[in-house]
Write an enzyme that holds these catalytic residues in place. Structure first.
Site, PDB file in Angstrom:
ATOM      1  N   THR A   1       0.824  -1.207   0.000  1.00 19.85           N
ATOM      2  CA  THR A   1       0.000   0.000   0.000  1.00 19.85           C
ATOM      3  C   THR A   1       0.861   1.260   0.000  1.00 19.85           C
ATOM      4  O   THR A   1       0.387   2.315  -0.403  1.00 19.85           O
ATOM      5  CB  THR A   1      -0.910   0.035   1.250  1.00 19.85           C
ATOM      6  OG1 THR A   1      -0.106  -0.300   2.384  1.00 19.85           O
ATOM      7  CG2 THR A   1      -2.056  -0.946   1.138  1.00 19.85           C
TER       8      THR A   1
ATOM      9  N   GLY B   1      17.810  -9.503   3.613  1.00 24.88           N
ATOM     10  CA  GLY B   1      16.937  -9.935   2.527  1.00 24.88           C
ATOM     11  C   GLY B   1      15.765 -10.785   2.972  1.00 24.88           C
ATOM     12  O   GLY B   1      15.273 -11.603   2.198  1.00 24.88           O
TER      13      GLY B   1
ATOM     14  N   LEU C   1      12.699  -7.722   6.695  1.00 29.14           N
ATOM     15  CA  LEU C   1      12.670  -6.951   7.952  1.00 29.14           C
ATOM     16  C   LEU C   1      13.461  -5.654   7.790  1.00 29.14           C
ATOM     17  O   LEU C   1      13.756  -4.972   8.758  1.00 29.14           O
ATOM     18  CB  LEU C   1      13.204  -7.792   9.110  1.00 29.14           C
ATOM     19  CG  LEU C   1      12.411  -9.080   9.378  1.00 29.14           C
ATOM     20  CD1 LEU C   1      13.039  -9.885  10.513  1.00 29.14           C
ATOM     21  CD2 LEU C   1      10.947  -8.774   9.702  1.00 29.14           C
TER      22      LEU C   1
ATOM     23  N   GLU D   1      18.098   4.618  -1.739  1.00 29.43           N
ATOM     24  CA  GLU D   1      17.803   3.248  -2.192  1.00 29.43           C
ATOM     25  C   GLU D   1      17.203   3.265  -3.598  1.00 29.43           C
ATOM     26  O   GLU D   1      17.541   2.437  -4.442  1.00 29.43           O
ATOM     27  CB  GLU D   1      16.870   2.535  -1.200  1.00 29.43           C
ATOM     28  CG  GLU D   1      16.606   1.085  -1.598  1.00 29.43           C
ATOM     29  CD  GLU D   1      16.424   0.132  -0.428  1.00 29.43           C
ATOM     30  OE1 GLU D   1      16.686   0.502   0.727  1.00 29.43           O
ATOM     31  OE2 GLU D   1      16.017  -1.013  -0.700  1.00 29.43           O
TER      32      GLU D   1
ATOM     33  N   ASP E   1       9.707   1.432   4.864  1.00 30.37           N
ATOM     34  CA  ASP E   1      10.832   0.875   5.620  1.00 30.37           C
ATOM     35  C   ASP E   1      11.642   1.971   6.311  1.00 30.37           C
ATOM     36  O   ASP E   1      11.959   1.890   7.493  1.00 30.37           O
ATOM     37  CB  ASP E   1      11.772   0.104   4.682  1.00 30.37           C
ATOM     38  CG  ASP E   1      11.062  -1.013   3.950  1.00 30.37           C
ATOM     39  OD1 ASP E   1       9.886  -1.268   4.261  1.00 30.37           O
ATOM     40  OD2 ASP E   1      11.683  -1.620   3.053  1.00 30.37           O
TER      41      ASP E   1
ATOM     42  N   TYR F   1       8.284  -7.453  -8.176  1.00 31.68           N
ATOM     43  CA  TYR F   1       7.908  -6.288  -7.364  1.00 31.68           C
ATOM     44  C   TYR F   1       7.628  -5.102  -8.272  1.00 31.68           C
ATOM     45  O   TYR F   1       6.604  -4.419  -8.135  1.00 31.68           O
ATOM     46  CB  TYR F   1       9.038  -5.964  -6.377  1.00 31.68           C
ATOM     47  CG  TYR F   1       8.787  -4.738  -5.531  1.00 31.68           C
ATOM     48  CD1 TYR F   1       7.997  -4.803  -4.390  1.00 31.68           C
ATOM     49  CD2 TYR F   1       9.351  -3.506  -5.867  1.00 31.68           C
ATOM     50  CE1 TYR F   1       7.772  -3.685  -3.597  1.00 31.68           C
ATOM     51  CE2 TYR F   1       9.130  -2.379  -5.093  1.00 31.68           C
ATOM     52  CZ  TYR F   1       8.338  -2.477  -3.962  1.00 31.68           C
ATOM     53  OH  TYR F   1       8.126  -1.357  -3.197  1.00 31.68           O
TER      54      TYR F   1
HETATM   55  P1  ADP Z   1      15.991  -6.411   3.403  1.00 34.35           P
HETATM   56  O1  ADP Z   1      15.953  -4.935   3.434  1.00 34.35           O
HETATM   57  O2  ADP Z   1      14.636  -7.043   3.316  1.00 34.35           O
HETATM   58  O3  ADP Z   1      16.781  -7.015   4.530  1.00 34.35           O
HETATM   59  P2  ADP Z   1      17.406  -5.952   0.946  1.00 34.35           P
HETATM   60  O4  ADP Z   1      17.760  -6.844  -0.168  1.00 34.35           O
HETATM   61  O5  ADP Z   1      16.585  -4.742   0.669  1.00 34.35           O
HETATM   62  O6  ADP Z   1      16.724  -6.858   2.069  1.00 34.35           O
HETATM   63  O7  ADP Z   1      18.749  -5.436   1.656  1.00 34.35           O
HETATM   64  C1  ADP Z   1      19.730  -6.340   2.116  1.00 34.35           C
HETATM   65  C2  ADP Z   1      21.103  -5.785   1.815  1.00 34.35           C
HETATM   66  O8  ADP Z   1      21.465  -4.762   2.782  1.00 34.35           O
HETATM   67  C3  ADP Z   1      22.201  -6.825   1.971  1.00 34.35           C
HETATM   68  O9  ADP Z   1      22.338  -7.599   0.795  1.00 34.35           O
HETATM   69  C4  ADP Z   1      23.427  -5.961   2.224  1.00 34.35           C
HETATM   70  O10 ADP Z   1      23.932  -5.437   1.005  1.00 34.35           O
HETATM   71  C5  ADP Z   1      22.856  -4.799   3.028  1.00 34.35           C
HETATM   72  N1  ADP Z   1      23.085  -5.062   4.477  1.00 34.35           N
HETATM   73  C6  ADP Z   1      22.158  -5.380   5.409  1.00 34.35           C
HETATM   74  N2  ADP Z   1      22.732  -5.575   6.628  1.00 34.35           N
HETATM   75  C7  ADP Z   1      24.056  -5.352   6.462  1.00 34.35           C
HETATM   76  C8  ADP Z   1      25.204  -5.395   7.339  1.00 34.35           C
HETATM   77  N3  ADP Z   1      25.078  -5.731   8.629  1.00 34.35           N
HETATM   78  N4  ADP Z   1      26.411  -5.096   6.809  1.00 34.35           N
HETATM   79  C9  ADP Z   1      26.540  -4.772   5.508  1.00 34.35           C
HETATM   80  N5  ADP Z   1      25.511  -4.723   4.636  1.00 34.35           N
HETATM   81  C10 ADP Z   1      24.285  -5.015   5.093  1.00 34.35           C
HETATM   82 MG    MG Z   2      15.244  -3.690   1.883  1.00 37.08          MG
END
Ligand code: ADP
Ligand code: MG
Length: 388
Positions: free
Chosen positions: A37, A126, A129, A164, A176, A225
């Protein structure tokens, strides 16, 4: 000092041979209801979770940024000179979330200074959350703190979303980042994604929020998406509005009767319009302390996401069905963009202890090879400084 912060400080000193000057944190989030939404200018009902990204920072005397993550290999270095180059190797792509924040702050005419940054996070990557939003919001706070600047958290959320969208290239809505930046401890919040107004509301007494990660991963920079977003935009256009927020169910059916929407567009729009109504109703349930009615709305939301918006998968449907079959569960649904990731369930406090292992056990039996993870969480505070 919590262990994770101690580990972060130790890693900072090891990487940069100096103590950090300060640290910040930004939480992940779980959306209780109101899915797909946000980009339709509608309503969501998220809360921040007790998992976060923490960043320790120290100013430098030049315009370089050096960044390490305890969860990733290597040091990434980049100059604060635009355009900041993107990662060339996939293994360094995580740093693009940090670079994107620097780029957007520079574009917004914020005078950044060079800094060393160490990152640690326990938001699963990923899984829906929002580890990415937590990383962006924390990066924004770290860059601003190093530069001796402050911005309103709503503004930080908007800039983080822009990072982003434009730098990383994921077409996410504001849900988010706004949740991570602006959450209130102990409260869920009704989010109006048009005005960005947040209205906090406490969870009903006697129930817990249980997140269950299916272990199934699917990135968001994903055709499905973007396809759903495009379908919503096309639906809104056919209905003569800019966003589906402005459509009523009556108006939708009227347009269907006139042949303005095909069968797929009708299903997509029906979910979004109904979900906005459910989210407002769920907020009223929080205000009234009615956990049972709230749970029913969660169930309805999942059914529409499965049948009309078609963003669930066997693992999400399975996790929700198992959760609903267990004692004390009042409602359960997928959360996040879908196609994998997590479910969220509302469970009576007295049932949680048995619910958690049973959900894991039955899910493992039904989906051999998948590794689930179940977290019970309270509503955490939004992003801010971290005491070191
Ligand atoms: P979500 O937001 O649902 O967790 P996304 O694909 O949008 O999934 O984002 C995940 C990405 O964020 C990871 O692949 C990484 O590049 C980055 N990320 C998340 N946590 C960390 C961390 N602790 N250290 C470095 N990069 C991170
Ligand atoms: Mg994300």
């Amino acid at each position: 000092m919590p262990d994770r912060t101690a580990a972060l400080l130790a890693a900072f000193e090891k990487s940069f041979n100096a103590k950090p000057e300060g640290a910040v944190r930004a939480p992940g989030r779980v959306n209780l209801i109101g899915e797909h939404t946000d980009y339709n200018h509608g309503f969501c009902l998220p809360m921040a979770i007790e998992r976060d990204i923490r960043i320790a920072w120290r100013k430098r005397s030049d315009l370089m940024v050096r960044v390490v993550s305890l969860e990733q290999d290597g040091v990434v270095e980049f100059p604060l000179v635009t355009p900041i180059p993107h990662a060339k190797e996939k293994a360094r792509k995580w740093a693009d979330y940090v670079k994107g924040c620097a780029q957007i702050l520079i574009d917004a005419s914020v005078d950044l200074v060079g800094c060393d940054l160490a990152i640690t996070g326990d938001v699963p990557l990923g899984s829906g959350l929002s580890s990415s939003a937590a990383l962006e919001v924390a990066s924004m706070l770290a860059f601003l703190a190093a530069a001796g600047m402050k911005l309103p958290h709503e503004e930080i959320a908007k800039l983080a979303q822009k990072a982003e969208n434009t730098y990383v290239g994921t077409n996410c809505g504001i849900l988010d980042q706004l949740s991570s930046a602006c959450a209130t401890q102990g409260q869920a919040m009704l989010m109006d994604c048009r005005t960005l107004r947040l209205t906090p509301a406490p969870l009903p007494a006697g129930v817990s929020v249980v997140i269950a990660d299916t272990g199934k991963r699917r990135g968001l920079v994903d055709s499905a998406y973007n396809e759903r977003r495009a379908q919503c935009e096309a639906g809104a256009k056919a209905l003569g509005v800019l966003h589906l927020r402005d459509v009523t169910m009556h108006g939708l059916w009227h347009a269907v009767a006139l042949g303005r929407l095909d069968a797929t567009a009708k299903r997509r729009c029906e979910h979004v319009v109904a979900e906005d109504g459910r989210t407002l109703a769920a907020f009223a349930c929080l205000r009234a302390g009615d956990a049972v009615a709230f749970g029913e709305l969660m169930d309805q939301s999942h059914a529409d996401l499965r049948d009309k918006f078609e963003v669930t998968c066997a693992e999400l449907d399975g996790m929700v069905t198992i959760a609903r079959s267990l004692p004390g569960c009042l409602g359960s649904r997928m959360t996040g963009a879908g196609f994998g990731g997590c479910t969220v369930s509302l469970v009576k406090d007295e049932a949680v202890k048995a619910f958690v292992p049973e959900l894991e056990k039955r899910y493992r039996a039904e989906f051999p090879g998948m590794v689930p993870a179940v977290y019970v969480t309270r509503a955490a505070a939004g992003a801010g400084p971290l005491k070191i």
